[in-house]
Design a protein around this motif. Sequence first.
Motif, PDB file in Angstrom:
ATOM      1  N   GLY A 105      -3.919  21.121 -15.553  1.00 43.60           N
ATOM      2  CA  GLY A 105      -3.022  22.276 -15.166  1.00 43.60           C
ATOM      3  C   GLY A 105      -3.135  22.701 -14.118  1.00 43.60           C
ATOM      4  O   GLY A 105      -2.224  24.104 -13.964  1.00 43.60           O
ATOM      5  N   ASN A 106      -4.243  22.592 -13.734  1.00 43.82           N
ATOM      6  CA  ASN A 106      -4.448  23.344 -12.162  1.00 43.82           C
ATOM      7  C   ASN A 106      -3.821  22.602 -10.733  1.00 43.82           C
ATOM      8  O   ASN A 106      -4.178  22.024 -10.653  1.00 43.82           O
ATOM      9  CB  ASN A 106      -6.558  23.173 -11.931  1.00 43.82           C
ATOM     10  N   GLU A 107      -3.372  23.789 -10.192  1.00 44.39           N
ATOM     11  CA  GLU A 107      -2.297  23.729  -8.781  1.00 44.39           C
ATOM     12  C   GLU A 107      -3.565  23.664  -7.378  1.00 44.39           C
ATOM     13  O   GLU A 107      -4.807  24.384  -7.513  1.00 44.39           O
ATOM     14  CB  GLU A 107      -1.885  24.870  -8.546  1.00 44.39           C
ATOM     15  N   VAL A 108      -3.871  21.809  -6.980  1.00 44.15           N
ATOM     16  CA  VAL A 108      -4.556  21.708  -6.037  1.00 44.15           C
ATOM     17  C   VAL A 108      -4.247  21.024  -4.894  1.00 44.15           C
ATOM     18  O   VAL A 108      -3.048  20.585  -5.274  1.00 44.15           O
ATOM     19  CB  VAL A 108      -5.744  20.848  -6.740  1.00 44.15           C
ATOM     20  N   VAL A 109      -5.104  21.358  -4.192  1.00 43.10           N
ATOM     21  CA  VAL A 109      -4.214  20.297  -2.431  1.00 43.10           C
ATOM     22  C   VAL A 109      -5.596  19.274  -2.558  1.00 43.10           C
ATOM     23  O   VAL A 109      -6.824  19.959  -2.891  1.00 43.10           O
ATOM     24  CB  VAL A 109      -5.057  21.205  -1.308  1.00 43.10           C
ATOM     25  N   ALA A 125     -12.260  13.297  -8.545  1.00 42.27           N
ATOM     26  CA  ALA A 125     -12.528  14.780  -8.531  1.00 42.27           C
ATOM     27  C   ALA A 125     -13.122  15.225  -8.029  1.00 42.27           C
ATOM     28  O   ALA A 125     -12.697  16.984  -7.549  1.00 42.27           O
ATOM     29  CB  ALA A 125     -13.498  15.014 -10.079  1.00 42.27           C
ATOM     30  N   ALA A 126     -14.054  15.164  -7.187  1.00 40.91           N
ATOM     31  CA  ALA A 126     -14.552  15.819  -5.911  1.00 40.91           C
ATOM     32  C   ALA A 126     -13.582  16.356  -4.479  1.00 40.91           C
ATOM     33  O   ALA A 126     -13.508  17.420  -4.225  1.00 40.91           O
ATOM     34  CB  ALA A 126     -15.989  15.662  -5.759  1.00 40.91           C
ATOM     35  N   ASN A 127     -12.532  15.641  -4.634  1.00 39.84           N
ATOM     36  CA  ASN A 127     -11.720  16.176  -3.824  1.00 39.84           C
ATOM     37  C   ASN A 127     -10.352  17.099  -4.035  1.00 39.84           C
ATOM     38  O   ASN A 127      -9.507  16.700  -2.998  1.00 39.84           O
ATOM     39  CB  ASN A 127     -11.353  14.338  -3.884  1.00 39.84           C
ATOM     40  N   LEU A 128     -10.853  17.297  -5.212  1.00 42.22           N
ATOM     41  CA  LEU A 128      -9.321  18.545  -5.702  1.00 42.22           C
ATOM     42  C   LEU A 128     -10.243  19.728  -4.993  1.00 42.22           C
ATOM     43  O   LEU A 128     -10.885  20.328  -5.845  1.00 42.22           O
ATOM     44  CB  LEU A 128      -9.306  18.659  -7.110  1.00 42.22           C
ATOM     45  N   VAL A 129      -9.343  20.401  -4.053  1.00 41.93           N
ATOM     46  CA  VAL A 129      -9.056  22.037  -3.951  1.00 41.93           C
ATOM     47  C   VAL A 129      -8.650  22.656  -3.669  1.00 41.93           C
ATOM     48  O   VAL A 129      -7.350  22.476  -4.796  1.00 41.93           O
ATOM     49  CB  VAL A 129      -9.715  22.048  -1.985  1.00 41.93           C
ATOM     50  N   MET A 135       0.808  -1.189   0.019  1.00 42.14           N
ATOM     51  CA  MET A 135       0.288   0.158  -0.073  1.00 42.14           C
ATOM     52  C   MET A 135       0.677   1.438   0.063  1.00 42.14           C
ATOM     53  O   MET A 135       1.608   1.554   1.178  1.00 42.14           O
ATOM     54  CB  MET A 135      -0.730   0.271   1.140  1.00 42.14           C
ATOM     55  N   ILE A 136       0.543   2.029  -0.832  1.00 42.47           N
ATOM     56  CA  ILE A 136       1.551   3.214  -0.997  1.00 42.47           C
ATOM     57  C   ILE A 136       1.146   4.002   0.121  1.00 42.47           C
ATOM     58  O   ILE A 136      -0.240   4.201   0.412  1.00 42.47           O
ATOM     59  CB  ILE A 136       1.230   3.438  -2.319  1.00 42.47           C
ATOM     60  N   LEU A 137       1.689   5.193   0.933  1.00 43.76           N
ATOM     61  CA  LEU A 137       1.811   5.426   1.886  1.00 43.76           C
ATOM     62  C   LEU A 137       0.804   6.759   1.955  1.00 43.76           C
ATOM     63  O   LEU A 137       1.224   7.579   0.731  1.00 43.76           O
ATOM     64  CB  LEU A 137       2.834   5.535   3.577  1.00 43.76           C
ATOM     65  N   GLY A 138       0.867   7.349   3.016  1.00 42.08           N
ATOM     66  CA  GLY A 138       0.820   8.559   2.428  1.00 42.08           C
ATOM     67  C   GLY A 138      -0.819   9.632   2.804  1.00 42.08           C
ATOM     68  O   GLY A 138      -1.888   9.129   1.661  1.00 42.08           O
ATOM     69  N   CYS A 139      -0.907  10.872   3.332  1.00 44.17           N
ATOM     70  CA  CYS A 139      -2.526  11.082   2.793  1.00 44.17           C
ATOM     71  C   CYS A 139      -2.657  12.157   2.705  1.00 44.17           C
ATOM     72  O   CYS A 139      -3.816  13.365   2.080  1.00 44.17           O
ATOM     73  CB  CYS A 139      -3.237  11.231   4.172  1.00 44.17           C
ATOM     74  N   ASP A 140      -1.328  13.247   2.666  1.00 41.35           N
ATOM     75  CA  ASP A 140      -1.066  14.727   2.559  1.00 41.35           C
ATOM     76  C   ASP A 140      -0.760  14.737   0.885  1.00 41.35           C
ATOM     77  O   ASP A 140       0.132  14.246   1.281  1.00 41.35           O
ATOM     78  CB  ASP A 140      -0.734  15.749   3.799  1.00 41.35           C
ATOM     79  N   ALA A 141      -1.262  16.250   0.667  1.00 46.33           N
ATOM     80  CA  ALA A 141      -0.581  16.610  -0.939  1.00 46.33           C
ATOM     81  C   ALA A 141      -1.058  17.641  -1.447  1.00 46.33           C
ATOM     82  O   ALA A 141      -2.366  18.219  -1.346  1.00 46.33           O
ATOM     83  CB  ALA A 141      -0.413  15.353  -1.602  1.00 46.33           C
ATOM     84  N   SER A 142       0.178  17.746  -2.109  1.00 48.74           N
ATOM     85  CA  SER A 142      -0.872  19.228  -3.398  1.00 48.74           C
ATOM     86  C   SER A 142       0.169  18.714  -4.624  1.00 48.74           C
ATOM     87  O   SER A 142       0.620  17.798  -4.596  1.00 48.74           O
ATOM     88  CB  SER A 142      -0.011  20.773  -2.488  1.00 48.74           C
ATOM     89  N   GLY A 143      -0.475  18.952  -5.606  1.00 53.04           N
ATOM     90  CA  GLY A 143      -0.141  19.080  -6.734  1.00 53.04           C
ATOM     91  C   GLY A 143      -1.126  19.862  -7.581  1.00 53.04           C
ATOM     92  O   GLY A 143      -1.454  20.735  -7.869  1.00 53.04           O
ATOM     93  N   VAL A 144      -0.340  19.484  -9.344  1.00 55.43           N
ATOM     94  CA  VAL A 144      -0.727  18.973 -10.574  1.00 55.43           C
ATOM     95  C   VAL A 144      -2.321  18.944 -11.439  1.00 55.43           C
ATOM     96  O   VAL A 144      -2.004  17.489 -11.633  1.00 55.43           O
ATOM     97  CB  VAL A 144      -0.265  20.058 -11.293  1.00 55.43           C
ATOM     98  N   ASP A 145      -3.389  19.010 -11.414  1.00 56.70           N
ATOM     99  CA  ASP A 145      -3.919  18.042 -12.200  1.00 56.70           C
ATOM    100  C   ASP A 145      -3.970  17.857 -13.749  1.00 56.70           C
ATOM    101  O   ASP A 145      -3.497  18.659 -14.038  1.00 56.70           O
ATOM    102  CB  ASP A 145      -5.370  18.509 -11.203  1.00 56.70           C
TER     103      ASP A 145
END
Length: 326
Positions: free
Chosen positions: A85-89, A122-126, A72-82
Amino acid sequence: MSGAVTSVPGMRAAYASATKPDEPLAALTVGDQPEPAPPAGWVTVDVRASTLNHHELWSLRGVGLPADRLPMILGCDASGVDPDGNEVVLHSVVEDPSDPRGFSLLSERHPGTLAERVAVPAANLVPKPAGISFLDAACLPTAWLTAWHMLTTRGRVADADAVLVQGAGGGVASAAVILAAALGKRVYATSRDATKRDRIATLGATALEPGARLPERVGVVIESVGAPTFEHSLKCSAPGARIVVCGATGGPFPKIDLRRVFMMQLEILGSTMGTAAELASLMDFLVEQNVRPVIDSTYGFTAVGEAFARLNSGEVFGKVAIDHLH
């Protein structure tokens, strides 16, 4: 930490290849894992930054992560690019009817964020505000969102003048101190560690030893310690106060004087995570107040094993961050 690298072609990731209750770091592997295969309604995000939580260490110990879900890939927190090209959390709470809570977190049933790419609904992108960096934004989805939800939604801190944060120094507790101070509240915070008390004081709190007498009773208590501090939390509560509980790192079975609970009309409230809308409002608040998370240390992804060792040391103050571009 295991240095094993799997032969599966794909992307680099940090994952639980086993579970070891007594040696969590020995269950961590850094290597290739398959690329995300998002189902309908999900999207793949290129991860720019992530942060670690104690949730990862518990997963490596096998708590909430049975053997049939490994690797299982670990980690709950991230920011990135969708993909557009939008910057998202990323909001890490995924609706899950099969879980008793009604939800699961990334890395519990779905691959997590400690990878080059991660799939999420998709709804999880802020949207990430331009004024917040990828590293700062990656600190927010678990610890800071939990603290924000505890203060504003569960604790109704707007109705309180003073807040007590027990066991400050950890991710949620230090976030709660900063946020409560930014909300204009008088903040008291306890820690067993004198060095952490000194640092807590710089965040806007009156720092105290555990069990110390407060100069006033408080309207909201942020509780993540449990058995060692809960009696103190009760005694420090003003009539009608809310004691908001998000953890029990010191033990889950405190002695509770129910006479104090009913005579003072206290509320003991459980709290876990928060909503995507609350994550958006948290980021707006940070921008408005020019407040940023406390980052204990930052590691490149190639040093993710060192980041886990730092988290496991117990010496962390704030968040351990991972820069995925290095």
